[in-house]
Design a protein around this motif. Structure first.
Motif, PDB file in Angstrom:
ATOM      1  N   GLU A  56      -5.274   0.268  -1.703  1.00  9.84           N
ATOM      2  CA  GLU A  56      -5.318   1.627  -1.172  1.00  9.84           C
ATOM      3  C   GLU A  56      -5.762   1.579   0.277  1.00  9.84           C
ATOM      4  O   GLU A  56      -6.596   0.748   0.661  1.00  9.84           O
TER       5      GLU A  56
ATOM      6  N   SER B 271      -5.380  11.835   2.295  1.00 11.64           N
ATOM      7  CA  SER B 271      -4.344  11.111   3.032  1.00 11.64           C
ATOM      8  C   SER B 271      -4.139  11.673   4.443  1.00 11.64           C
ATOM      9  O   SER B 271      -4.267  12.871   4.661  1.00 11.64           O
TER      10      SER B 271
ATOM     11  N   ASP C 109       0.410   8.670   0.819  1.00 13.33           N
ATOM     12  CA  ASP C 109       0.703   9.937   0.123  1.00 13.33           C
ATOM     13  C   ASP C 109       1.277  10.937   1.117  1.00 13.33           C
ATOM     14  O   ASP C 109       0.559  11.411   2.008  1.00 13.33           O
TER      15      ASP C 109
ATOM     16  N   THR D   7      -5.316  -2.928   6.126  1.00 18.94           N
ATOM     17  CA  THR D   7      -5.591  -3.264   4.722  1.00 18.94           C
ATOM     18  C   THR D   7      -5.045  -4.647   4.376  1.00 18.94           C
ATOM     19  O   THR D   7      -5.342  -5.172   3.311  1.00 18.94           O
TER      20      THR D   7
ATOM     21  N   THR E 254       0.868  -1.198   0.000  1.00 14.99           N
ATOM     22  CA  THR E 254       0.000   0.000   0.000  1.00 14.99           C
ATOM     23  C   THR E 254       0.891   1.229   0.000  1.00 14.99           C
ATOM     24  O   THR E 254       2.091   1.141   0.275  1.00 14.99           O
TER      25      THR E 254
ATOM     26  N   TYR F 157       0.144  12.456  -7.277  1.00 17.34           N
ATOM     27  CA  TYR F 157      -0.508  11.268  -6.733  1.00 17.34           C
ATOM     28  C   TYR F 157      -0.278  10.048  -7.622  1.00 17.34           C
ATOM     29  O   TYR F 157      -0.161   8.932  -7.150  1.00 17.34           O
TER      30      TYR F 157
ATOM     31  N   ARG G  35       2.108   5.697  -7.740  1.00 14.50           N
ATOM     32  CA  ARG G  35       1.204   4.559  -7.956  1.00 14.50           C
ATOM     33  C   ARG G  35       1.533   3.844  -9.261  1.00 14.50           C
ATOM     34  O   ARG G  35       1.474   2.622  -9.350  1.00 14.50           O
TER      35      ARG G  35
ATOM     36  N   ASN H 106      -6.808   8.051   1.211  1.00 11.89           N
ATOM     37  CA  ASN H 106      -5.723   8.117   0.241  1.00 11.89           C
ATOM     38  C   ASN H 106      -5.821   9.390  -0.576  1.00 11.89           C
ATOM     39  O   ASN H 106      -6.773  10.141  -0.476  1.00 11.89           O
ATOM     40  N   ARG H 107      -4.759   9.611  -1.334  1.00 13.20           N
ATOM     41  CA  ARG H 107      -4.683  10.795  -2.215  1.00 13.20           C
ATOM     42  C   ARG H 107      -4.995  12.081  -1.439  1.00 13.20           C
ATOM     43  O   ARG H 107      -4.395  12.320  -0.407  1.00 13.20           O
TER      44      ARG H 107
END
Lengths: 663, 315, 376
Positions: free
Chosen positions: C295, C303, C267, C334, C264, C278, C282, C299-300
């Motif tokens: 993810e 984050s 960010d 996760t 994972t 971003y 990835r 996220n992004r």
């Protein structure tokens, strides 16, 4: 008409200096200015008065024109926007052509922006000297009048357009009401109850809709759009496109069997995607007219070439798959734009979960859900069919936010209160309102807020920051968690709820710019149609004869929208009742001896007033269309076009006068 | 009617104006019939002393071509003015400065530097520059002084008529001769041998819509041979230039360069042309407009090719 | 309740120091609701701004709670540059040596040694010894700027070492100016020490200009941010993740080895929210054969900050309030076996949290470059 080519030797110029109370006189030394002005060439007399715009002030001007046989008049006062017309009229009443008058802006351009009194006096002298120099070159202009066609075009069949149409139809005018959807009714037809009185929207709207459908003076053209507008105030020509409905309205009885039998199901736009409609459809049960149209994009017959189930069941044989768009040209004297608003889609604020969590609703989705003829028959339900135990209403979704819409959408606070009330009425849910400021400004609005406080709704003073489904403990599981600060208690709140309702910003229709261009009006900040004056001419526009009403001008509630519909109707009534309009005399004119026909001007005219005369091989300007903006005159490389009242000589003389102390 | 006495002179110019009079072909015989040429250095033997000896007003008409760039030009202009009843500024240089006046974009020192030192064709190892007075064993030689600035004829002497063109179109010269022969002279100060309308009036090209996204120099354009050059993105200043030449350049598929000068109501030929060209750029995006504008090569030389001393707008 | 009088001189000073838009705050609280610190220690950005609007006591403590992660700024309906306000408040209040203790050491080290970690100038380039690190010169396209953390911190040094290997493998024309670099100054700038920041900036900028650098690669997003947003410019700046994404995309760098693991990505604030990068990291991770990329819920743009920005990497945060602990737990939840980061501060904080959470056998923390090194 030829322009003056030689400076006239003898002029009798009268100069009138307004004190504007202390607005001007408090900064500019008026006696000194009067003394200076008296010695300028051509100046016959100078006088001053406390308020030149008052009746005694105007009489002073009129008497002086007669007594001194003045040929030109200069008034140094406020902005011409304020009182140019006042003084022009005074001149005319004394027998002097209104274009033999010049207004010097001694207030906005001088006293209000100058602190140093010596400099203010100097500037006043310069401005007046410029006006005197220009006055020599001014010519009387003839003001023409044209007749006004009494017919009216109203674009948009929401509540604003409906109200205006009914008022004008009652006054005997023929009204063309053009609506692009299948039915009139607009956004109001989607609402459940209306704030603050809580009467049902349909109950107050549908009678008006029916009246529109039945009124002999209203030609209701639904499923139609305006292609082209030409002409000018009193004399517009409008091409209206009747979109192919695929249903012959003359034959259709509105029995509804076609809708029942149609096999296609589509998310209903009217129900904001919460319910379905067929490919042959009316917007809603009480649609006016109550005759369906076929959505050709989704109709199986148009896609695959077969089906025709509707045709099979239609007894009066009203289905016409071969129908084509038809264009009709009408002549009208005035136009009202009542095109309404578009609801901002909050997808751009991913933190609020719109489109991500099914129990996050837009405001209009909630209206449909709460509406007894809506997809849930008025029940407030979660996606899984349960009744919510708690609901959060988030204010200012995309409004008052520089990232989306800087303005306040004005109605959200009130309908959020209404939502809270409806939820409390219909469910046992607790309701939370996240607000920045409660704006309850209208008649009965504050009282409604109080009522809601008593109804045990929780108000949280803070903008909700985010909506998530990430549970941190058992009690949050399956819920939507709203995060935000209650700024009054200074506590960070983590609020698990079942349903979140957004108050999406109200924004202009997506094609507002295009419509504005078509009707030669402008859009203001935020993209809403721009009125001529926010206070004094709220439904007029820069384009004479074109009026605006309702949410196309700015977000507004139903009372204000209806008021504007009536205001626009009354403006149209006044215009058509007079039966004549004056055309602006300060138009541009082509000197045929000088025009070479280079056609530079043709594409520049923002009002399409210039055409090419193929016979004479020169440009020709339509006086009625020309607004006197001067663009062509400035661009003409031959200087063969001149703008009346703003000729090169007049402008240069004024410049010379302002810049040169010896004229 | 007694024969007219006419004179012609060549100041700062290329000589094309002198030839243009001869271009009138058989018409020149009519000139001979109605007039005696008393002074025309390029065609007739004559000395300055003859001119000096003439009585004031003895010459009926002087056709003066070329701009004023040296003390000699100015001296002769004044002399001819004194001796002539009518002074005609003949050709673009005399009327408005002409091509030589592009020298006004620089100064005398730079011109000397270029001509006597930098030009690759120079062989001037001692770095000599011309002097107004030079002592030689035989005595003192003098040269006329080169002025800092090129002037129009009417900046030095009073001018009665203006006959523009680079050179004036022979048909228009013939028209003027006819007028002179008829004795019906227009009011003083008039522009003669040119029209009051812009060149577009006599331009044979088709006009459609003036919207331009790109400007091209003629040598890089694919001219279709029939559409208005400006509409094809070729900067043509015919829109801001008097007609009368019968669109000679256009008929040779070249844009008008403006030699017939500014139109009767216009104040500044270059500014008029510039505003016309600016008006037709088909964009509302400032960046794109800047890009399009930058495609115009040598704007000053394009819009003020002939009339720099007439310029009202100082760039 | 004790009555207080607003002390508007302080407000004016904050506004002058860069918080000009302070007064446009609507006090809506969307900032507090967005702030990652608010739920753990009750920090209210809105309150801090309110106190600043009145110049009242309390600002001087609250302003050190902020790790400049920008989550509040992106949601502020007034578009208020909140980090500028924090920075301005710190400038006003830290004048006269009023910095919190640990930060005083940082400033001292920066003044005397040009690095915040107390490391001597002489040893800055020691980690390169015996490694194929080219000298930057006119023949080299890219100047690689070494973050102080890579130079002095033993764990982060491994990232620097991996970078050398990966850049060489990608066949890039690159080099390091092996003398005279100082800290980019990002953290000290956010600490409000604008004068010191100016000196560091001038030193590095001069170094770049003197060496005619046209293209700079940074390992730390903080260096990237500062060079692109605060330095005078004149050179292209790329973060290592952008360089790697390019190299992988163009085929110059082949990720050939299989990695049968779930990974994972975290960010970093200064890569993501601050600079909008971003997709590049990835893209690299998704190109690793057999690796399963998942993810984290946040996220992004959403984050969660590691807690190390704005000078906080050097400040003591009580147990239970450390954002990195929550973040590592989120990664563990996760099911990922490797938490990939792309910032030296995040790496440092997450390595600590692994130990604190006793999760060393559950999850590995690796820099993007380190992971790439293992699959080429």
């Amino acid at each position: 008409m030829a322009k003056i080519t030689k400076k006239p030797d003898k002029e009798k110029i009268g100069v009138f200096l307004c004190h504007c109370g202390t607005n001007i006189a408090g900064v500019v030394d008026i006696p000194a200015l009067a003394g200076y002005t008296r010695d300028l060439p051509g100046v016959e007399m100078v006088d001053e008065y406390k308020f030149m715009c008052s009746q005694p002030g105007q009489d002073l001007i009129k008497d002086s024109i007669k007594k001194h046989k003045l040929t030109k008049v200069i008034v140094a006062a406020c902005s011409p926007l304020m009182h140019e017309n006042t003084f022009r009229k005074a001149c005319e009443e004394a027998g002097l052509n209104r274009y033999c008058f010049i207004m010097v802006n001694n207030r906005e351009h001088n006293s209000w922006v100058t602190e140093d009194k010596a400099l203010a006096l100097q500037k006043a002298k310069d401005l007046i000297r410029g006006a005197v120099a220009r006055a020599f070159w001014l010519e009387p202009l003839e003001v023409k009048e044209v007749g006004v066609n009494p017919n009216v075009l109203i674009l948009g069949g929401g509540i604003a357009g409906i109200q205006a149409a009914l008022d004008l139809a009652e006054s005997g005018r023929t009204v063309y009401l053009v609506e692009r959807e299948q039915s009139i009714g607009g956004n109001m037809a989607k609402f459940d109850k209306t704030f603050p009185t809580l009467d049902c929207a349909a109950c107050i709207l549908t009678p008006k809709m029916v009246s529109v459908g039945q009124h002999p003076n209203i030609k209701l053209w639904n499923y139609a759009e305006v292609d082209e507008v030409s002409g000018f105030v009193g004399n517009f020509k409008v091409k209206v496109r009747h979109k192919a409905t695929s249903v012959n309205f003359e034959k259709c009885t509105g029995c509804g069997i076609c809708q029942e039998k149609c096999p296609v199901k589509r998310p209903s736009e009217f129900d904001e995607g919460l319910g379905n409609r067929k490919a042959i459809y009316t917007l809603f049960a009480q649609a006016v007219p109550n005759k369906p149209v076929i959505d050709r994009v989704n109709c199986t017959y148009y896609i695959k070439g077969k089906c025709k189930v509707c045709e099979k069941f239609c007894e009066p044989k009203a289905i016409d798959f071969e129908m084509k768009d038809s264009v009709e040209e009408i002549e009208v004297g005035s136009i009202i734009l009542a095109t309404g608003f578009h609801l901002w889609e909050a997808g751009q604020m991913p933190e609020l979960g719109m489109g991500k969590y099914p129990n996050v609703l837009t405001s209009l989705q909630f209206e449909r859900m709460s509406n007894s003829s809506g997809p849930t028959l008025g029940k407030i339900l979660l996606k899984d069919g349960r009744e919510p135990e708690s609901v959060a209403i988030l204010h200012c979704t995309g409004s008052r936010d520089v990232n989306y819409h800087e303005y306040c959408s004005r109605v959200c606070c009130m309908y959020a209160l209404k939502f809270a009330h409806l939820i409390k009425e219909k469910t046992k849910a607790h309701v939370y309102n996240f607000y920045i400021d409660m704006r309850c400004f209208g008649k009965g609005y504050e009282e409604f807020y109080h009522r809601l406080l008593e109804e045990n709704v929780t108000f949280i003073r803070g903008k909700a920051a985010s909506v998530t489904d990430r549970a941190e403990n058992e009690s949050e599981s399956g819920k939507l968690i709203v995060m935000g600060e209650d700024t009054l208690s200074q506590k960070l709140l983590r609020l698990p709820v079942d349903m979140v309702i957004l108050t999406n910003a109200i924004e202009p229709q997506l094609d507002a710019q295009e419509v504005a261009r078509k009707f030669k009006i402008s859009c203001a900040g935020g993209g809403f149609f721009l009125e001529k004056h926010p206070k004094l001419a709220p439904v007029a526009t820069a384009s004479d004869g074109v009026f605006i009403a309702g949410a196309c001008q700015s977000p507004k509630d139903i009372p204000d929208t209806v008021a504007q519909g009536q205001a626009a109707a009354s403006a149209v009534f006044a215009l058509t009742q007079r039966g004549k309009v004056e055309l602006e005399a300060t138009t541009a004119i082509v000197d045929e001896e000088l025009c070479s026909g280079c056609e530079i001007c043709l594409s520049l005219c923002p009002y399409q007033a210039i055409s090419h005369n193929a016979e004479k091989k020169i440009s020709a300007i339509n006086d009625a269309l020309c607004k006197g903006c001067g663009t062509c005159a400035a661009a003409c490389p031959s200087k063969a076009i001149f703008a009346r009242h703003y000729t090169n000589q007049q402008i240069l003389a004024e410049l010379e006068g302002v810049l040169n102390e010896r004229i | 009617m007694a024969k007219l006495k006419i004179a012609k002179y060549w100041a700062d110019g290329c000589g094309g104006c002198d030839v243009s009079l001869l271009d009138t072909d058989a018409k020149i015989l009519e000139v001979a019939a109605i007039a005696d040429i008393v002074f025309w250095p390029i065609a007739v033997d004559g000395k300055y002393s003859d001119l000096e000896a003439a009585k004031p007003g003895e010459i009926d008409i002087t056709f003066f071509n070329g701009a004023i760039h040296t003390a000699e030009h100015e001296h002769i202009a004044q002399l001819m003015r004194e001796k002539s009843k009518i002074m005609v500024a003949y050709g673009s240089c005399a009327c408005m400065g002409g091509i030589p006046s592009l020298a006004n974009t620089t100064d005398r020192e730079s011109i000397f530097e270029t001509v006597y030192h930098l030009a690759p064709s120079n062989d001037n190892p001692r770095g000599v520059e011309p002097q107004t007075r030079t002592k030689v064993p035989e005595g003192v030689l003098s040269l006329p002084m080169l002025y800092e600035r090129v002037k129009r004829l009417d900046e030095c002497v009073e001018v009665d008529y203006y006959l523009p063109g680079c050179p004036p179109f022979y048909k228009r010269v013939a028209d003027v001769i006819d007028v002179i022969a008829s004795g019906k002279l227009p009011p003083k100060g008039s522009v003669v041998g040119a029209k009051d309308k812009a060149l577009c009036e006599e331009c044979p090209r088709e006009r459609h819509e003036k919207k331009v996204k790109e400007f091209k120099r003629p040598q890089f354009a694919q001219d279709d041979g029939k559409t208005c050059l400006l509409e094809q993105g070729i900067v043509c200043v015919g829109v801001a230039t008097r007609g009368g030449c019968e669109a000679r350049c256009i008929n040779a598929n070249m844009p008008c360069r403006g030699c017939y000068g500014l139109l009767p109501e216009a104040m500044d030929q270059g500014a008029s042309a510039l505003s016309a060209v600016a008006s037709i750029i088909d964009s509302n995006d400032p960046k794109e407009i800047e890009k399009v504008v930058n495609q115009i090569a040598d704007p000053l030389g394009t819009f003020y090719r002939f009339g720099l001393p007439q310029q009202r707008v100082r760039i | 309740m004790q009555a207080v009088t607003p002390y508007l001189e302080v407000t004016d000073a904050i506004m002058e120091a860069g918080g000009e838009k302070l007064k446009t705050c609507l006090q809506c609280g969307a900032c507090t609701g967005s702030c990652p610190w608010a739920p753990v220690n009750g920090f209210s950005v809105r309150s801090m701004i309110r106190l600043s609007q009145f110049g009242l006591e309390g600002i001087e403590k609250m302003m050190w709670e902020c790790s400049t992660c920008k989550q509040c700024e992106v949601r502020c309906p007034q578009g208020l540059p909140i980090i500028d306000v924090v920075k301005a408040a710190r400038t006003v209040f830290s004048q006269g040596g009023l910095l919190p203790g640990p930060l005083r050491n940082v400033v001292g080290s920066l003044v005397s040694k040009g690095c915040p970690w107390g490391g001597e100038k002489e040893v800055r380039y020691d980690w390169m010894a015996g490694r194929p690190v080219p000298d930057f010169g006119p023949d080299k396209e890219n100047l690689y700027f070494t973050c102080c953390t890579y130079a002095y911190d033993p764990r982060n040094r491994k990232v620097g070492e991996a970078t050398v290997e990966v850049l060489n493998k990608a066949g890039l024309s690159w080099g390091v100016v092996k003398t005279g670099e100082v800290c980019c100054g990002e953290a000290v700038n956010k600490m409000g020490e604008t004068e010191l920041f100016g000196k560091l900036k001038d030193t590095n900028h001069k170094l770049f200009v003197d060496h005619k650098a046209t293209s700079i690669i940074t390992g730390s997003p903080h260096c990237y941010h500062t060079f692109t947003k605060e330095y005078p410019g004149g050179y292209k700046v790329r973060h290592i993740s952008q360089v790697l994404a390019d190299a992988v995309d163009s085929g110059k760098l082949k990720l050939s080895k299989s990695l049968l693991k779930k990974i994972t990505f975290h960010d970093p604030c200064y890569l993501g929210r601050h600079n909008g990068i971003y997709d590049e990291p990835r893209a690299v991770l998704k190109a690793i054969p057999d690796a399963e990329f998942v993810e984290m819920p946040r996220n992004r743009e959403d984050s969660l900050c590691c807690g190390g920005g704005g000078g906080k990497i050097w400040m003591e945060v009580p147990a239970g309030e450390r954002l990195s602990d929550f973040r590592v737990q989120e990664a563990i939840d996760t099911g990922a076996q490797i938490l990939v980061v792309d910032c030296p501060y995040c790496l440092t904080n997450f390595e600590d949290s692994r130990k604190v959470l006793n999760a060393e056998d559950k999850i590995q923390v690796m820099d993007l470059v380190e992971l790439v090194k293992t699959v080429i």
